[in-house]
Design an enzyme around this catalytic site. Structure first.
Site, PDB file in Angstrom:
ATOM      1  N   SER A 127       0.840  -1.208   0.000  1.00  0.00           N
ATOM      2  CA  SER A 127       0.000   0.000   0.000  1.00  0.00           C
ATOM      3  C   SER A 127       0.865   1.244   0.000  1.00  0.00           C
ATOM      4  O   SER A 127       1.944   1.268   0.589  1.00  0.00           O
ATOM      5  CB  SER A 127      -0.906   0.027   1.227  1.00  0.00           C
ATOM      6  OG  SER A 127      -1.632   1.250   1.240  1.00  0.00           O
ATOM      7  N   LYS A 181      -4.152  -6.853   3.521  1.00  0.00           N
ATOM      8  CA  LYS A 181      -4.195  -5.694   2.610  1.00  0.00           C
ATOM      9  C   LYS A 181      -5.629  -5.409   2.166  1.00  0.00           C
ATOM     10  O   LYS A 181      -6.039  -4.244   2.048  1.00  0.00           O
ATOM     11  CB  LYS A 181      -3.288  -5.955   1.395  1.00  0.00           C
ATOM     12  CG  LYS A 181      -3.430  -4.940   0.263  1.00  0.00           C
ATOM     13  CD  LYS A 181      -2.959  -3.579   0.692  1.00  0.00           C
ATOM     14  CE  LYS A 181      -2.904  -2.460  -0.336  1.00  0.00           C
ATOM     15  NZ  LYS A 181      -3.540  -2.493  -1.578  1.00  0.00           N
ATOM     16  N   HIS A 184      -7.318  -3.690   4.954  1.00  0.00           N
ATOM     17  CA  HIS A 184      -6.753  -2.332   4.957  1.00  0.00           C
ATOM     18  C   HIS A 184      -7.543  -1.456   3.985  1.00  0.00           C
ATOM     19  O   HIS A 184      -7.953  -0.336   4.309  1.00  0.00           O
ATOM     20  CB  HIS A 184      -5.273  -2.390   4.568  1.00  0.00           C
ATOM     21  CG  HIS A 184      -4.684  -1.081   4.119  1.00  0.00           C
ATOM     22  ND1 HIS A 184      -4.980  -0.511   2.895  1.00  0.00           N
ATOM     23  CD2 HIS A 184      -3.832  -0.227   4.720  1.00  0.00           C
ATOM     24  CE1 HIS A 184      -4.345   0.643   2.777  1.00  0.00           C
ATOM     25  NE2 HIS A 184      -3.634   0.833   3.871  1.00  0.00           N
ATOM     26  N   ASN A 185      -7.790  -1.977   2.790  1.00  0.00           N
ATOM     27  CA  ASN A 185      -8.513  -1.192   1.793  1.00  0.00           C
ATOM     28  C   ASN A 185      -9.971  -0.982   2.193  1.00  0.00           C
ATOM     29  O   ASN A 185     -10.553   0.066   1.893  1.00  0.00           O
ATOM     30  CB  ASN A 185      -8.434  -1.870   0.421  1.00  0.00           C
ATOM     31  CG  ASN A 185      -7.056  -1.700  -0.211  1.00  0.00           C
ATOM     32  OD1 ASN A 185      -6.080  -1.446   0.492  1.00  0.00           O
ATOM     33  ND2 ASN A 185      -6.967  -1.850  -1.506  1.00  0.00           N
ATOM     34  N   GLU A 188      -9.881   1.782   4.524  1.00  0.00           N
ATOM     35  CA  GLU A 188      -9.619   2.979   3.693  1.00  0.00           C
ATOM     36  C   GLU A 188     -10.935   3.512   3.098  1.00  0.00           C
ATOM     37  O   GLU A 188     -11.220   4.717   3.175  1.00  0.00           O
ATOM     38  CB  GLU A 188      -8.637   2.552   2.604  1.00  0.00           C
ATOM     39  CG  GLU A 188      -8.303   3.578   1.557  1.00  0.00           C
ATOM     40  CD  GLU A 188      -7.413   2.937   0.466  1.00  0.00           C
ATOM     41  OE1 GLU A 188      -6.385   2.312   0.803  1.00  0.00           O
ATOM     42  OE2 GLU A 188      -7.760   3.048  -0.720  1.00  0.00           O
TER      43      GLU A 188
HETATM   44  P1  NBP Z   1      -1.937  -2.072 -13.409  1.00  0.00           P
HETATM   45  O1  NBP Z   1      -2.829  -2.696 -12.430  1.00  0.00           O
HETATM   46  O2  NBP Z   1      -2.433  -0.942 -14.229  1.00  0.00           O
HETATM   47  O3  NBP Z   1      -1.425  -3.218 -14.418  1.00  0.00           O
HETATM   48  C1  NBP Z   1      -0.625  -2.913 -15.530  1.00  0.00           C
HETATM   49  C2  NBP Z   1       0.473  -3.939 -15.663  1.00  0.00           C
HETATM   50  O4  NBP Z   1      -0.073  -5.258 -15.823  1.00  0.00           O
HETATM   51  C3  NBP Z   1       1.309  -3.670 -16.910  1.00  0.00           C
HETATM   52  O5  NBP Z   1       2.644  -3.970 -16.630  1.00  0.00           O
HETATM   53  C4  NBP Z   1       0.709  -4.643 -17.912  1.00  0.00           C
HETATM   54  O6  NBP Z   1       1.567  -4.975 -18.946  1.00  0.00           O
HETATM   55  C5  NBP Z   1       0.493  -5.821 -17.016  1.00  0.00           C
HETATM   56  N1  NBP Z   1      -0.371  -6.855 -17.615  1.00  0.00           N
HETATM   57  C6  NBP Z   1      -1.689  -6.829 -17.899  1.00  0.00           C
HETATM   58 BR1  NBP Z   1      -2.793  -5.401 -17.700  1.00  0.00          BR
HETATM   59  N2  NBP Z   1      -2.132  -7.972 -18.416  1.00  0.00           N
HETATM   60  C7  NBP Z   1      -1.061  -8.760 -18.474  1.00  0.00           C
HETATM   61  C8  NBP Z   1      -0.872 -10.079 -18.910  1.00  0.00           C
HETATM   62  N3  NBP Z   1      -1.892 -10.812 -19.359  1.00  0.00           N
HETATM   63  N4  NBP Z   1       0.378 -10.602 -18.858  1.00  0.00           N
HETATM   64  C9  NBP Z   1       1.403  -9.869 -18.402  1.00  0.00           C
HETATM   65  N5  NBP Z   1       1.285  -8.605 -17.942  1.00  0.00           N
HETATM   66  C10 NBP Z   1       0.063  -8.058 -17.976  1.00  0.00           C
HETATM   67  O7  NBP Z   1      -0.552  -1.637 -12.729  1.00  0.00           O
HETATM   68  P2  NBP Z   1      -0.291  -0.878 -11.339  1.00  0.00           P
HETATM   69  O8  NBP Z   1      -1.207   0.268 -11.173  1.00  0.00           O
HETATM   70  O9  NBP Z   1       1.181  -0.667 -11.311  1.00  0.00           O
HETATM   71  O10 NBP Z   1      -0.677  -1.971 -10.242  1.00  0.00           O
HETATM   72  C11 NBP Z   1      -0.075  -3.244 -10.160  1.00  0.00           C
HETATM   73  C12 NBP Z   1      -0.748  -4.019  -9.045  1.00  0.00           C
HETATM   74  O11 NBP Z   1      -0.564  -3.302  -7.807  1.00  0.00           O
HETATM   75  C13 NBP Z   1      -2.255  -4.187  -9.193  1.00  0.00           C
HETATM   76  O12 NBP Z   1      -2.656  -5.409  -8.652  1.00  0.00           O
HETATM   77  C14 NBP Z   1      -2.815  -3.069  -8.359  1.00  0.00           C
HETATM   78  O13 NBP Z   1      -4.126  -3.353  -7.906  1.00  0.00           O
HETATM   79  C15 NBP Z   1      -1.817  -3.021  -7.210  1.00  0.00           C
HETATM   80  N6  NBP Z   1      -1.716  -1.724  -6.532  1.00  0.00           N
HETATM   81  C16 NBP Z   1      -1.752  -0.581  -7.220  1.00  0.00           C
HETATM   82  C17 NBP Z   1      -1.640   0.642  -6.552  1.00  0.00           C
HETATM   83  C18 NBP Z   1      -1.661   1.935  -7.316  1.00  0.00           C
HETATM   84  O14 NBP Z   1      -1.673   2.997  -6.656  1.00  0.00           O
HETATM   85  N7  NBP Z   1      -1.635   1.934  -8.641  1.00  0.00           N
HETATM   86  C19 NBP Z   1      -1.477   0.657  -5.170  1.00  0.00           C
HETATM   87  C20 NBP Z   1      -1.394  -0.548  -4.484  1.00  0.00           C
HETATM   88  C21 NBP Z   1      -1.525  -1.739  -5.178  1.00  0.00           C
HETATM   89  P3  NBP Z   1       1.496  -4.209 -20.359  1.00  0.00           P
HETATM   90  O15 NBP Z   1       2.344  -2.989 -20.198  1.00  0.00           O
HETATM   91  O16 NBP Z   1       2.059  -5.184 -21.312  1.00  0.00           O
HETATM   92  O17 NBP Z   1       0.060  -3.889 -20.640  1.00  0.00           O
END
Ligand code: NBP
Length: 469
Positions: A127, A181, A184-185, A188
């Site tokens: 988080s 987690k 936690h959400n 939140e």
């Molecule tokens: P996203 O949740 O937006 O996911 C994008 C990533 O997933 C890209 O690298 C994309 O690759 C990859 N991807 C997808 Br979509 N489908 C795929 C597949 N079939 N095979 C391989 N790669 C694939 O990214 P994020 O916002 O960085 O979050 C990542 C994780 O962390 C999620 O589970 C999210 O819920 C969690 N999270 C996010 C936050 C936040 O603030 N963003 C906070 C805490 C936790 P590509 O580039 O090839 O499309």
């Protein structure tokens, strides 16, 4: 250069976590499904200890053995896609961590698949969003303890450094980390809804300007309610739209999304019979917010009172502070109670005081409240609900009248306050020795012969209600 740590998925979270790990002196291998993203990351990190890889084979080959790999892709089927391709390339003893917001059932399933191949697996809740990932998130790990022991050093270094140690912890086997987690959400969601209700009461109820409301949130933030969510709420209310000069928050459409984790938290609370009404109220509030067109239509057809409060502003704001305090405590109380129940049901063996400690920095629900919460849970690890312990018991005793006045005023003036109302109802129900559920049992027995127990003797009873009427 061999890498000590690998990251798969270079979107917001993956990139920043990779940079965080590298900044602590560990060479990082980086891979993303779409090569353009990897290329952009490689360019961004030139001169740093980052090894970009354009195939999974290449990625795996660049990692020191036994390998430590963090998968940071979109939760759901993308994680399965990655693991299906990755697992066959790994050797027994390698460690795979899923750092996304995966559902706990998925994590349990994937952990078994890893085990079948002799791999170690961790479900890791992370988080803190983008800034947290780069500068120090809160890290909630669960799964193979042996795997955690291997990466504990790195995870502890990249985590937020809280007032009571690094905000990184191992919470138990299987999906314990992802479950923590998820809750936690849920908390939140509840606290965000509480602050939104306070904003609505000040704005529509008292007619306060964004700047005046920012002053109130800022003042609360300097006191015992100090928290990240209050801090950003103050900041939001002070922000003007660069184009129009208007307060930006007032230009934002009033429909909130509810993605996986808040909803799952409520679903799981229902499944295990844990009382989490304030968290559920926050999820439902977002669902209602999404009915924008219907709400705009209904506004003209369904009457209600004018939202303007004729209250003395200073007194109302003092009450509102207490109402927010008690509702926020209620959100933590319900979430922690759910963790206690889930731990029993799912065999996590959670240490709730440790959960509170890990939430103290880096994460979205970090708050000064977690210091007394941790203290209460350390003194009584199986505490059923926070309001039974000090200082929360005294706070409730001294300020429940404020919460009642705020909820009553909100209801009287037609301003919805589902989080605050549910917090009040929850504590009132919890502190009521005899609830009207006896009538519900009688109704169930009348129409469905569901039987009931009696207060005056043991056993199970059924009455032919129509016959003896
Ligand atoms: P996203 O949740 O937006 O996911 C994008 C990533 O997933 C890209 O690298 C994309 O690759 C990859 N991807 C997808 Br979509 N489908 C795929 C597949 N079939 N095979 C391989 N790669 C694939 O990214 P994020 O916002 O960085 O979050 C990542 C994780 O962390 C999620 O589970 C999210 O819920 C969690 N999270 C996010 C936050 C936040 O603030 N963003 C906070 C805490 C936790 P590509 O580039 O090839 O499309």
């Amino acid at each position: 250069m061999k890498a000590q740590f690998g990251v798969i998925g270079l979107a917001v979270m993956g990139q920043n976590l990779a940079l965080n790990v590298e900044s602590k002196g560990h060479p990082v291998a980086a891979y993303n499904r779409t090569a353009d993203r990897t290329k952009a990351f490689a360019e961004r990190t030139q001169g740093r200890k980052v090894v970009p890889a354009y195939t999974l084979q290449e990625f795996v080959a660049t990692l020191e053995r036994p390998r430590a790999i963090l998968v940071m892709v979109k939760a759901g089927s993308p994680v399965d896609d990655v693991l299906a391709e990755l697992f066959p390339l790994l050797a027994p003893g390698d460690l795979v961590m899923d750092g996304g917001n995966s559902h706990y059932d998925d994590t349990d399933r994937r952990l078994k698949l890893a085990e079948e191949r002799g791999l170690l697996y961790l479900g890791v809740g992370i988080s803190g969003g983008e800034a947290g990932a780069l500068h120090g998130p809160a890290i909630m790990a669960g799964g193979h303890l042996e795997g955690y022991a291997r990466v504990k050093g790195i995870l502890t270094k990249i985590a937020a450094q809280g007032p009571e140690g690094p905000c990184c912890g191992y919470f138990g086997p299987g999906s314990a980390g992802h479950y923590v987690k998820m809750v936690h959400n849920g908390i939140e969601y509840a606290i965000m809804q509480t602050l939104a209700e306070a904003y609505d009461l000040m704005k529509r109820g008292l007619g306060m300007s964004p700047h005046e409301m920012a002053d109130v949130f800022g003042e609360w933030n300097r006191g015992e309610l100090g928290s990240y969510l209050l801090e950003i709420t103050e900041g939001i209310l002070r922000t003007r739209d660069p184009e129009t000069g208007a307060p930006l928050v007032e230009l934002i459409l009033d429909t909130a999304q509810q993605k996986g984790t808040g909803k799952w938290s409520t679903q799981s609370a229902l499944d295990i019979g844990a009382p989490a009404p304030t968290i559920a109220a926050a999820v439902f509030a977002r669902i209602v917010s999404a009915l924008k067109d219907e709400r705009v239509h209904a506004e003209k057809l369904i009457p209600g009172p004018e939202p303007h409060l004729a209250a003395d502003r200073a007194g109302f704001l003092a009450d509102l502070h207490h109402a927010v305090y008690l509702t926020a405590v209620s959100a933590y109380a319900q979430g922690l109670r759910q963790l206690r129940d889930a731990s029993q049901e799912r065999g996590y063996g959670l240490d709730l005081a440790e959960v509170a400690r890990v939430w103290m920095a880096g994460c979205i629900i970090r708050s000064k409240l977690l210091v007394p919460i941790r203290r209460a849970l350390t003194a009584q690890p199986d505490l059923p609900i926070l309001f039974l312990a000090e200082p929360f018991r005294s706070r409730w005793r001294d300020h429940h009248a404020s919460l009642r006045r705020i909820v009553a005023e909100a209801h009287r003036h037609g301003i919805p306050a589902p989080a605050m109302s549910s917090a009040l109802d929850f504590v009132d129900a919890y502190r009521t020795g005899r609830l009207p559920a006896n009538l519900i049992q009688a109704q169930r027995d009348w129409f469905g012969a569901h039987t009931y127990e009696r207060v005056d003797r043991p056993g199970t009873f059924h009455t032919e209600w129509e016959a003896i009427r």
